[in-house]
Design a protein around this motif. Structure first.
Motif, PDB file in Angstrom:
ATOM      1  N   GLU A  86       0.807  -1.214   0.000  1.00 33.32           N
ATOM      2  CA  GLU A  86       0.000   0.000   0.000  1.00 33.32           C
ATOM      3  C   GLU A  86       0.847   1.273   0.000  1.00 33.32           C
ATOM      4  O   GLU A  86       0.576   2.187  -0.759  1.00 33.32           O
ATOM      5  N   ALA A  87       1.851   1.338   0.844  1.00 34.90           N
ATOM      6  CA  ALA A  87       2.692   2.531   0.923  1.00 34.90           C
ATOM      7  C   ALA A  87       3.971   2.383   0.107  1.00 34.90           C
ATOM      8  O   ALA A  87       4.575   3.378  -0.289  1.00 34.90           O
ATOM      9  N   CYS A  88       4.372   1.149  -0.127  1.00 37.51           N
ATOM     10  CA  CYS A  88       5.587   0.832  -0.869  1.00 37.51           C
ATOM     11  C   CYS A  88       5.483  -0.627  -1.292  1.00 37.51           C
ATOM     12  O   CYS A  88       4.537  -1.313  -0.917  1.00 37.51           O
ATOM     13  N   ILE A  89       6.443  -1.083  -2.064  1.00 36.86           N
ATOM     14  CA  ILE A  89       6.503  -2.510  -2.392  1.00 36.86           C
ATOM     15  C   ILE A  89       7.634  -3.094  -1.557  1.00 36.86           C
ATOM     16  O   ILE A  89       8.811  -2.815  -1.805  1.00 36.86           O
ATOM     17  N   GLN A 111      10.759  -0.919  -2.436  1.00 40.31           N
ATOM     18  CA  GLN A 111      10.694  -0.055  -3.607  1.00 40.31           C
ATOM     19  C   GLN A 111       9.638   1.012  -3.356  1.00 40.31           C
ATOM     20  O   GLN A 111       8.580   0.716  -2.804  1.00 40.31           O
ATOM     21  N   MET A 112       9.941   2.223  -3.787  1.00 40.41           N
ATOM     22  CA  MET A 112       9.008   3.336  -3.634  1.00 40.41           C
ATOM     23  C   MET A 112       8.629   3.834  -5.016  1.00 40.41           C
ATOM     24  O   MET A 112       9.467   3.908  -5.905  1.00 40.41           O
ATOM     25  N   ALA A 113       7.379   4.169  -5.199  1.00 38.19           N
ATOM     26  CA  ALA A 113       6.925   4.689  -6.491  1.00 38.19           C
ATOM     27  C   ALA A 113       7.366   6.136  -6.677  1.00 38.19           C
ATOM     28  O   ALA A 113       7.333   6.930  -5.744  1.00 38.19           O
ATOM     29  N   VAL A 114       7.785   6.443  -7.907  1.00 35.58           N
ATOM     30  CA  VAL A 114       8.155   7.800  -8.292  1.00 35.58           C
ATOM     31  C   VAL A 114       7.425   8.110  -9.601  1.00 35.58           C
ATOM     32  O   VAL A 114       7.482   7.324 -10.548  1.00 35.58           O
ATOM     33  N   SER A 115       6.755   9.234  -9.650  1.00 33.97           N
ATOM     34  CA  SER A 115       6.048   9.642 -10.858  1.00 33.97           C
ATOM     35  C   SER A 115       7.055   9.957 -11.957  1.00 33.97           C
ATOM     36  O   SER A 115       7.951  10.780 -11.764  1.00 33.97           O
ATOM     37  N   ASP A 116       6.916   9.309 -13.111  1.00 31.62           N
ATOM     38  CA  ASP A 116       7.812   9.597 -14.236  1.00 31.62           C
ATOM     39  C   ASP A 116       7.592  11.018 -14.752  1.00 31.62           C
ATOM     40  O   ASP A 116       8.529  11.660 -15.205  1.00 31.62           O
ATOM     41  N   GLU A 117       6.376  11.509 -14.640  1.00 33.18           N
ATOM     42  CA  GLU A 117       6.042  12.845 -15.151  1.00 33.18           C
ATOM     43  C   GLU A 117       6.642  13.955 -14.297  1.00 33.18           C
ATOM     44  O   GLU A 117       7.283  14.866 -14.799  1.00 33.18           O
ATOM     45  N   SER A 118       6.447  13.871 -12.984  1.00 30.25           N
ATOM     46  CA  SER A 118       6.894  14.955 -12.100  1.00 30.25           C
ATOM     47  C   SER A 118       8.218  14.665 -11.408  1.00 30.25           C
ATOM     48  O   SER A 118       8.859  15.590 -10.909  1.00 30.25           O
ATOM     49  N   GLY A 119       8.610  13.386 -11.329  1.00 34.07           N
ATOM     50  CA  GLY A 119       9.814  13.025 -10.605  1.00 34.07           C
ATOM     51  C   GLY A 119       9.623  12.994  -9.098  1.00 34.07           C
ATOM     52  O   GLY A 119      10.576  12.809  -8.354  1.00 34.07           O
ATOM     53  N   GLU A 120       8.391  13.161  -8.651  1.00 34.52           N
ATOM     54  CA  GLU A 120       8.114  13.193  -7.214  1.00 34.52           C
ATOM     55  C   GLU A 120       7.827  11.802  -6.668  1.00 34.52           C
ATOM     56  O   GLU A 120       7.221  10.964  -7.335  1.00 34.52           O
ATOM     57  N   SER A 121       8.260  11.594  -5.429  1.00 33.96           N
ATOM     58  CA  SER A 121       7.988  10.337  -4.730  1.00 33.96           C
ATOM     59  C   SER A 121       6.513  10.249  -4.382  1.00 33.96           C
ATOM     60  O   SER A 121       5.880  11.251  -4.055  1.00 33.96           O
ATOM     61  N   CYS A 122       5.995   9.045  -4.440  1.00 36.48           N
ATOM     62  CA  CYS A 122       4.606   8.783  -4.063  1.00 36.48           C
ATOM     63  C   CYS A 122       4.623   8.050  -2.724  1.00 36.48           C
ATOM     64  O   CYS A 122       5.343   7.081  -2.564  1.00 36.48           O
ATOM     65  N   PHE A 123       3.825   8.527  -1.807  1.00 36.92           N
ATOM     66  CA  PHE A 123       3.803   7.894  -0.492  1.00 36.92           C
ATOM     67  C   PHE A 123       2.679   6.878  -0.366  1.00 36.92           C
ATOM     68  O   PHE A 123       2.464   6.299   0.691  1.00 36.92           O
ATOM     69  N   ILE A 124       1.980   6.666  -1.468  1.00 40.20           N
ATOM     70  CA  ILE A 124       0.997   5.589  -1.609  1.00 40.20           C
ATOM     71  C   ILE A 124       1.327   4.900  -2.924  1.00 40.20           C
ATOM     72  O   ILE A 124       1.569   5.560  -3.934  1.00 40.20           O
ATOM     73  N   THR A 125       1.361   3.585  -2.916  1.00 46.68           N
ATOM     74  CA  THR A 125       1.643   2.845  -4.146  1.00 46.68           C
ATOM     75  C   THR A 125       0.522   3.125  -5.147  1.00 46.68           C
ATOM     76  O   THR A 125      -0.653   3.107  -4.771  1.00 46.68           O
ATOM     77  N   PRO A 126       0.853   3.407  -6.399  1.00 42.98           N
ATOM     78  CA  PRO A 126      -0.171   3.738  -7.389  1.00 42.98           C
ATOM     79  C   PRO A 126      -1.264   2.670  -7.502  1.00 42.98           C
ATOM     80  O   PRO A 126      -1.010   1.472  -7.362  1.00 42.98           O
ATOM     81  N   GLN A 127      -2.477   3.150  -7.764  1.00 45.28           N
ATOM     82  CA  GLN A 127      -3.658   2.295  -7.816  1.00 45.28           C
ATOM     83  C   GLN A 127      -3.522   1.106  -8.766  1.00 45.28           C
ATOM     84  O   GLN A 127      -3.970   0.006  -8.422  1.00 45.28           O
TER      85      GLN A 127
END
Length: 142
Positions: A86-89, A111-127
């Motif tokens: 949910e928050a990471c893999i 592993q943490m999700a990072v938006s390819d578009e903005s380069g920002e870290s996501c603190f919730i794993t993408p839907q």
């Protein structure tokens, strides 16, 4: 949470061992990658699917506990278990000597999700990833 697990078996190759025929410690990271890829493929979210999703999932933490040595000529049984999604893999690994059944190594990667578009870290794993996991879990509790 129900657990998703994948298991693979492979040989210890000559190029993985040091001059004493023992697997060099850094190669366990490669073994983790083999098992991680098998688990992500089972989920239906391997690296090609990740790239199509618009997110990158860099490794942000790795932990390894060496218990027994693996040697050239032996077979490895690697078990990868999704421990958090949910928050990471977070994936936990166990490596066994496939011939003897002995546990040789425990490990974990995050592993943490990072938006390819903005380069920002996501603190919730993408839907899209969460949906794939939950579909495999049969809609059970997280």
């Amino acid at each position: 949470m129900q657990l998703l697990t994948e298991e693979i078996t492979f040989p210890v190759e000559f190029y993985d061992a040091d001059s004493m025929r023992i697997v060099w410690h850094g190669n366990y990271i490669k073994y983790m990658e083999k098992a991680r890829c098998a688990l992500l493929d089972k989920i239906g979210f391997g690296y090609l699917e990740m790239a199509r999703s618009g997110y990158s999932f860099p490794i942000v933490d790795v932990r390894v506990k060496y218990i027994r040595s693996l040697r050239f000529g032996e077979r490895v049984r690697a078990v990868a278990t999704l421990a958090e999604y949910e928050a990471c893999i977070k994936i936990k690994f166990e490596f066994y000597n496939a011939g003897t059944g002995e546990l040789t190594t425990r490990a974990e990667s995050t592993q943490m999700a990072v938006s390819d578009e903005s380069g920002e870290s996501c603190f919730i794993t993408p839907q899209p990833f969460r949906d794939k996991v939950e579909a495999l879990l049969g809609g059970g509790e997280k």
